[in-house]
Design a protein around this motif. Structure first.
Motif, PDB file in Angstrom:
ATOM      1  N   ASP A   1      -8.206   2.509  -4.486  1.00  0.00           N
ATOM      2  CA  ASP A   1      -8.557   1.536  -4.644  1.00  0.00           C
ATOM      3  C   ASP A   1      -8.152   0.395  -5.610  1.00  0.00           C
ATOM      4  OD1 ASP A   1     -10.495  -0.569  -5.682  1.00  0.00           O
ATOM      5  OD2 ASP A   1     -12.641   0.302  -4.805  1.00  0.00           O
ATOM      6  N   PHE A   2      -7.297  -0.399  -4.956  1.00  0.00           N
ATOM      7  CA  PHE A   2      -6.300  -0.825  -6.473  1.00  0.00           C
ATOM      8  C   PHE A   2      -7.486  -1.268  -7.592  1.00  0.00           C
ATOM      9  CE2 PHE A   2      -3.817   0.103  -3.021  1.00  0.00           C
ATOM     10  CZ  PHE A   2      -2.140   0.322  -3.313  1.00  0.00           C
ATOM     11  N   GLU A   3      -8.366  -2.080  -6.759  1.00  0.00           N
ATOM     12  CA  GLU A   3      -9.465  -2.555  -7.374  1.00  0.00           C
ATOM     13  C   GLU A   3     -10.052  -1.893  -8.925  1.00  0.00           C
ATOM     14  OE1 GLU A   3     -10.541  -6.558  -7.009  1.00  0.00           O
ATOM     15  OE2 GLU A   3     -11.058  -5.672  -4.859  1.00  0.00           O
ATOM     16  N   ALA A   4     -10.153  -1.028  -8.403  1.00  0.00           N
ATOM     17  CA  ALA A   4     -10.856   0.168  -9.441  1.00  0.00           C
ATOM     18  C   ALA A   4      -9.700   0.659 -10.246  1.00  0.00           C
ATOM     19  CB  ALA A   4     -11.443   1.471  -8.187  1.00  0.00           C
ATOM     20  N   LEU A   5      -8.733   0.786  -9.923  1.00  0.00           N
ATOM     21  CA  LEU A   5      -7.676   1.396 -10.780  1.00  0.00           C
ATOM     22  C   LEU A   5      -7.683   0.117 -12.307  1.00  0.00           C
ATOM     23  CD1 LEU A   5      -4.623   2.271  -8.466  1.00  0.00           C
ATOM     24  CD2 LEU A   5      -6.616   4.349  -9.843  1.00  0.00           C
ATOM     25  N   TYR A   6      -7.653  -0.920 -11.752  1.00  0.00           N
ATOM     26  CA  TYR A   6      -7.097  -1.933 -12.815  1.00  0.00           C
ATOM     27  C   TYR A   6      -8.392  -2.243 -13.758  1.00  0.00           C
ATOM     28  CZ  TYR A   6      -2.865  -2.250 -11.350  1.00  0.00           C
ATOM     29  OH  TYR A   6      -1.278  -0.888 -10.911  1.00  0.00           O
ATOM     30  N   ARG A   7      -9.489  -1.227 -13.194  1.00  0.00           N
ATOM     31  CA  ARG A   7     -10.528  -1.626 -14.082  1.00  0.00           C
ATOM     32  C   ARG A   7     -10.431  -0.342 -14.962  1.00  0.00           C
ATOM     33  NH1 ARG A   7     -13.362  -3.305  -8.903  1.00  0.00           N
ATOM     34  NH2 ARG A   7     -13.829  -0.916  -8.797  1.00  0.00           N
ATOM     35  N   LEU A   8      -9.680   0.680 -14.782  1.00  0.00           N
ATOM     36  CA  LEU A   8      -9.539   1.755 -15.905  1.00  0.00           C
ATOM     37  C   LEU A   8      -8.721   1.489 -16.674  1.00  0.00           C
ATOM     38  CD1 LEU A   8     -11.573   4.665 -12.986  1.00  0.00           C
ATOM     39  CD2 LEU A   8     -12.196   2.904 -14.858  1.00  0.00           C
ATOM     40  N   ARG A   9      -7.549   0.819 -16.400  1.00  0.00           N
ATOM     41  CA  ARG A   9      -6.061   1.122 -16.600  1.00  0.00           C
ATOM     42  C   ARG A   9      -6.388  -0.701 -17.733  1.00  0.00           C
ATOM     43  NH1 ARG A   9      -2.078   3.065 -12.056  1.00  0.00           N
ATOM     44  NH2 ARG A   9      -3.617   5.152 -11.515  1.00  0.00           N
ATOM     45  N   SER A  10      -4.841  -0.353 -19.011  1.00  0.00           N
ATOM     46  CA  SER A  10      -4.399  -1.244 -19.554  1.00  0.00           C
ATOM     47  C   SER A  10      -3.881  -2.136 -18.575  1.00  0.00           C
ATOM     48  CB  SER A  10      -4.013  -0.976 -20.101  1.00  0.00           C
ATOM     49  OG  SER A  10      -2.470  -0.347 -20.537  1.00  0.00           O
ATOM     50  N   ALA A  11      -3.777  -3.388 -17.981  1.00  0.00           N
ATOM     51  CA  ALA A  11      -2.519  -4.226 -17.025  1.00  0.00           C
ATOM     52  C   ALA A  11      -1.509  -4.180 -17.242  1.00  0.00           C
ATOM     53  CB  ALA A  11      -3.243  -6.128 -17.341  1.00  0.00           C
ATOM     54  N   PRO A  12      -0.345  -3.803 -16.339  1.00  0.00           N
ATOM     55  CA  PRO A  12       1.036  -3.973 -16.268  1.00  0.00           C
ATOM     56  C   PRO A  12       0.862  -5.312 -16.668  1.00  0.00           C
ATOM     57  CG  PRO A  12       0.302  -3.153 -14.289  1.00  0.00           C
ATOM     58  CD  PRO A  12      -1.063  -3.798 -15.100  1.00  0.00           C
ATOM     59  N   SER A  13       2.179  -5.658 -16.397  1.00  0.00           N
ATOM     60  CA  SER A  13       3.038  -7.039 -16.517  1.00  0.00           C
ATOM     61  C   SER A  13       3.042  -7.405 -14.740  1.00  0.00           C
ATOM     62  CB  SER A  13       4.501  -6.817 -17.231  1.00  0.00           C
ATOM     63  OG  SER A  13       4.389  -7.063 -18.623  1.00  0.00           O
ATOM     64  N   CYS A  14       3.588  -6.178 -13.895  1.00  0.00           N
ATOM     65  CA  CYS A  14       3.925  -6.233 -13.314  1.00  0.00           C
ATOM     66  C   CYS A  14       3.512  -4.907 -12.252  1.00  0.00           C
ATOM     67  CB  CYS A  14       4.750  -6.889 -12.481  1.00  0.00           C
ATOM     68  SG  CYS A  14       5.576  -7.061 -10.978  1.00  0.00           S
ATOM     69  N   VAL A  15       3.068  -5.196 -11.148  1.00  0.00           N
ATOM     70  CA  VAL A  15       2.388  -4.254  -9.873  1.00  0.00           C
ATOM     71  C   VAL A  15       3.032  -4.605  -9.028  1.00  0.00           C
ATOM     72  CG1 VAL A  15       1.037  -3.359  -8.270  1.00  0.00           C
ATOM     73  CG2 VAL A  15      -0.074  -4.095 -10.411  1.00  0.00           C
ATOM     74  N   LEU A  16       4.344  -3.386  -8.208  1.00  0.00           N
ATOM     75  CA  LEU A  16       4.917  -3.275  -7.498  1.00  0.00           C
ATOM     76  C   LEU A  16       5.031  -2.299  -6.429  1.00  0.00           C
ATOM     77  CD1 LEU A  16       8.420  -3.474  -9.974  1.00  0.00           C
ATOM     78  CD2 LEU A  16       7.307  -5.500  -8.826  1.00  0.00           C
ATOM     79  N   ILE A  17       4.755  -2.353  -5.183  1.00  0.00           N
ATOM     80  CA  ILE A  17       4.264  -1.757  -4.063  1.00  0.00           C
ATOM     81  C   ILE A  17       5.223  -1.337  -3.018  1.00  0.00           C
ATOM     82  CG2 ILE A  17       3.024  -1.183  -1.931  1.00  0.00           C
ATOM     83  CD1 ILE A  17       0.645  -2.098  -3.970  1.00  0.00           C
ATOM     84  N   ASP A  18       5.781  -0.030  -2.744  1.00  0.00           N
ATOM     85  CA  ASP A  18       7.350   0.062  -1.326  1.00  0.00           C
ATOM     86  C   ASP A  18       6.235   0.235  -0.552  1.00  0.00           C
ATOM     87  OD1 ASP A  18       8.815  -0.490  -0.834  1.00  0.00           O
ATOM     88  OD2 ASP A  18      10.025   1.839  -1.522  1.00  0.00           O
ATOM     89  N   GLU A  19       6.797   0.431   1.054  1.00  0.00           N
ATOM     90  CA  GLU A  19       6.472   1.201   2.063  1.00  0.00           C
ATOM     91  C   GLU A  19       4.957  -0.342   2.255  1.00  0.00           C
ATOM     92  OE1 GLU A  19       7.831   2.151   3.976  1.00  0.00           O
ATOM     93  OE2 GLU A  19       9.593   2.798   2.976  1.00  0.00           O
ATOM     94  N   ALA A  20       5.116  -0.881   1.696  1.00  0.00           N
ATOM     95  CA  ALA A  20       3.812  -2.517   2.057  1.00  0.00           C
ATOM     96  C   ALA A  20       2.958  -2.339   3.481  1.00  0.00           C
ATOM     97  CB  ALA A  20       4.050  -3.193   1.300  1.00  0.00           C
ATOM     98  N   GLN A  21       3.654  -1.765   3.951  1.00  0.00           N
ATOM     99  CA  GLN A  21       3.418  -2.238   5.514  1.00  0.00           C
ATOM    100  C   GLN A  21       2.208  -0.794   5.866  1.00  0.00           C
ATOM    101  OE1 GLN A  21       6.118  -1.430   5.167  1.00  0.00           O
ATOM    102  NE2 GLN A  21       6.855   1.197   6.230  1.00  0.00           N
ATOM    103  N   PHE A  22       2.079  -0.240   4.841  1.00  0.00           N
ATOM    104  CA  PHE A  22       1.371   1.046   5.077  1.00  0.00           C
ATOM    105  C   PHE A  22      -0.464   0.592   4.887  1.00  0.00           C
ATOM    106  CE2 PHE A  22       4.626   3.536   5.731  1.00  0.00           C
ATOM    107  CZ  PHE A  22       4.555   3.673   7.075  1.00  0.00           C
TER     108      PHE A  22
END
Length: 188
Positions: free
Chosen positions: A67-88
């Motif tokens: 759950d990416f939204e839950a991750l970013y409610r718990l973490r400080s925001a990065p400058s950028c999120v990079l996702i490899d193999e996004a087809q999955f």
């Protein structure tokens, strides 16, 4: 303004290399990035992004339950999120990433392939093609020199196959990026 980006290509177009370069560029300027790759892709090890050029880096592995939204409610925001193999990614995860870009102001850059060895869209790619604010096709070539836009899968005897599960992880020995002509006819 932050956006959701989808950078797509057939296999072996340098998507992972490009992702690692973007991470380097952000970090060289003192900015923090978060890298994710699919837990399904363990060709270079679990939670590892690797390019055919030999570059590699640890990343957080995402699965169908991430759950990416839950991750970013718990973490400080990065400058950028990079996702490899996004087809999955699932369609729901793509919606979460779109919301993160627009509601949290975090650029999200996804790299992946559009279609499988049958020419069918991956669910994550279909959702990214629908929701991404910026689409970029990365280019690679077929052995005949035409632009490769499709992916072939080979069976154990080296013959093209259109059967099997959509996701069967394998490298260059199992798959080849080809032009549409070769995909449909078997030759260029």
């Amino acid at each position: 303004m932050a956006k959701l980006y989808f950078r797509y290509a057939a296999m072996n177009a340098g998507k992972s290399t490009a992702l690692l370069q973007v991470a380097h560029n952000y970090e060289e300027r003192g900015q923090r990035v978060e890298l994710f790759t699919s837990a399904l892709d363990v060709r270079s090890g679990y939670g590892r992004i690797a390019s055919r050029l030999g570059l590699s880096r640890e990343a957080e592995a995402y699965s169908a339950t991430t759950d990416f939204e839950a991750l970013y409610r718990l973490r400080s925001a990065p400058s950028c999120v990079l996702i490899d193999e996004a087809q999955f990614l699932s369609a729901g995860q793509v919606t979460q990433l779109h919301r993160i870009a627009h509601l949290c102001g975090i650029p999200v850059i996804c790299y992946g392939i559009r279609s499988d060895f049958r020419g069918d869209a991956f669910p994550g790619s279909r959702a990214l093609l629908t929701l991404a604010d910026d689409l970029e096709e990365m280019k690679t070539v077929c052995r005949c020199g035409r632009k490769a836009t499709m992916n072939l899968r080979f069976d154990a005897s080296g013959q093209q196959t259109l059967f099997g599960e959509q996701v069967e992880i394998g490298g260059e020995e199992r798959y080849e990026a080809v032009c549409a002509r070769r995909f449909y006819t078997g030759s260029c």
